[in-house]
Design a protein around this motif. Sequence first.
Motif, short mmCIF file in Angstrom:
data_model
loop_
_atom_site.label_atom_id
_atom_site.label_comp_id
_atom_site.label_asym_id
_atom_site.label_seq_id
_atom_site.Cartn_x
_atom_site.Cartn_y
_atom_site.Cartn_z
N MET A 1 0.88 -1.25 -0.07
CA MET A 1 -0.03 -0.03 0.13
C MET A 1 0.88 1.19 -0.23
O MET A 1 1.85 1.27 0.66
N LYS A 2 0.72 2.25 -0.86
CA LYS A 2 1.30 3.51 -1.12
C LYS A 2 0.91 4.43 0.13
O LYS A 2 -0.28 4.52 0.38
N VAL A 3 2.15 5.21 0.56
CA VAL A 3 1.87 5.92 1.84
C VAL A 3 2.33 7.37 1.22
O VAL A 3 3.07 7.47 0.56
N TYR A 4 1.33 8.31 1.72
CA TYR A 4 1.26 9.76 1.32
C TYR A 4 1.64 10.71 2.63
O TYR A 4 1.29 10.25 3.61
N TYR A 5 2.62 11.67 2.53
CA TYR A 5 2.80 12.59 3.54
C TYR A 5 2.28 13.83 3.41
O TYR A 5 2.58 14.50 2.47
N VAL A 6 2.00 14.45 4.54
CA VAL A 6 1.65 16.03 4.66
C VAL A 6 2.68 16.29 5.58
O VAL A 6 2.83 15.71 6.68
N TYR A 7 3.64 17.27 5.61
CA TYR A 7 4.41 17.67 6.51
C TYR A 7 4.82 19.10 6.61
O TYR A 7 4.27 19.88 5.91
N ILE A 8 5.20 19.53 7.70
CA ILE A 8 5.57 20.99 7.97
C ILE A 8 6.98 20.99 8.38
O ILE A 8 7.54 20.06 9.26
N LEU A 9 7.51 21.91 7.81
CA LEU A 9 9.13 22.34 8.05
C LEU A 9 9.25 23.74 8.66
O LEU A 9 8.33 24.62 8.54
N LYS A 10 9.99 23.60 9.46
CA LYS A 10 10.25 25.16 10.22
C LYS A 10 11.48 25.70 9.59
O LYS A 10 12.52 24.96 9.49
N CYS A 11 11.52 26.93 9.07
CA CYS A 11 12.48 27.66 8.32
C CYS A 11 13.19 28.29 9.39
O CYS A 11 12.73 28.65 10.33
N SER A 12 14.34 28.81 8.91
CA SER A 12 15.45 29.43 9.76
C SER A 12 14.84 31.14 10.01
O SER A 12 15.37 31.49 11.26
N ASP A 13 13.86 31.33 9.44
CA ASP A 13 13.36 32.76 9.80
C ASP A 13 12.09 32.64 10.57
O ASP A 13 11.38 33.53 10.90
N GLY A 14 11.85 31.31 10.96
CA GLY A 14 10.67 31.15 11.87
C GLY A 14 9.43 30.72 11.43
O GLY A 14 8.39 30.56 12.00
N THR A 18 4.55 24.20 4.61
CA THR A 18 3.71 22.72 4.48
C THR A 18 3.74 22.20 3.23
O THR A 18 3.27 22.77 2.10
N GLY A 19 4.02 20.89 3.15
CA GLY A 19 4.11 20.24 1.71
C GLY A 19 3.32 18.90 1.78
O GLY A 19 3.02 18.26 3.08
N PHE A 20 3.25 18.07 0.67
CA PHE A 20 2.67 16.92 0.27
C PHE A 20 3.71 15.97 -0.54
O PHE A 20 4.49 16.60 -1.34
N THR A 21 3.95 14.77 -0.25
CA THR A 21 4.86 13.98 -0.85
C THR A 21 4.36 12.60 -0.69
O THR A 21 3.94 12.22 0.13
N SER A 22 5.08 11.61 -1.86
CA SER A 22 4.94 10.35 -1.32
C SER A 22 6.20 9.61 -0.83
O SER A 22 6.24 8.45 -0.64
N ASN A 23 7.20 10.47 -0.90
CA ASN A 23 8.74 9.98 -0.34
C ASN A 23 9.27 11.25 0.58
O ASN A 23 9.95 11.91 0.13
N LEU A 24 8.89 10.96 1.81
CA LEU A 24 9.43 12.16 2.87
C LEU A 24 10.70 12.29 3.02
O LEU A 24 11.38 13.48 3.08
N GLU A 25 11.59 11.40 3.06
CA GLU A 25 12.81 11.42 3.26
C GLU A 25 13.58 12.04 2.01
O GLU A 25 14.27 12.94 2.27
#
Length: 98
Positions: A1-14, A18-25
Motif C-alpha cells: 500500500m502506498k503512503v503519502y505524507y503531509v509535512y511541516i518544516l520550520k524555516c530559519s526565519d521562523g 507545509t508540503g505533500f509528498t509520497s517520499n518524505l525522506e
Amino acid sequence: MKVYYVYILKCSDGTYYTGFTSNLEKRYLEHKTGKHKESYTFSRRPLTLEFYAEFTDPNMAIATEKQIKKWSKAKKEALINNEFEKLPNLSKKIFNSK
C-alpha cells in the motif's frame, strides 16, 4: 500500500512550510540541500522537520495539506506540539464590537 505524507518544516526565519509528498525522506533532503532554487524554503535554510502525518488516500493528504496551509502560525504550532485541544479555539475569529 502506498503512503503519502503531509509535512511541516520550520524555516530559519521562523516561518513554516507545509508540503505533500509520497517520499518524505527524499523530499526533506531536497529541501535541506536546496535542490529547487525557486522553492520557498531555498533561502530559508536550515530547515527542521517539525511534523508529518501519513495517509493512504492521496486525495485526503492533498486536502489536508491545503487546509493546513491556510492555518495561522499559532494553529500550526499547536498541531506540531500535539496540543489538539487548542485547535478549535485557534479557529474561532474574534470580533470587536464598537
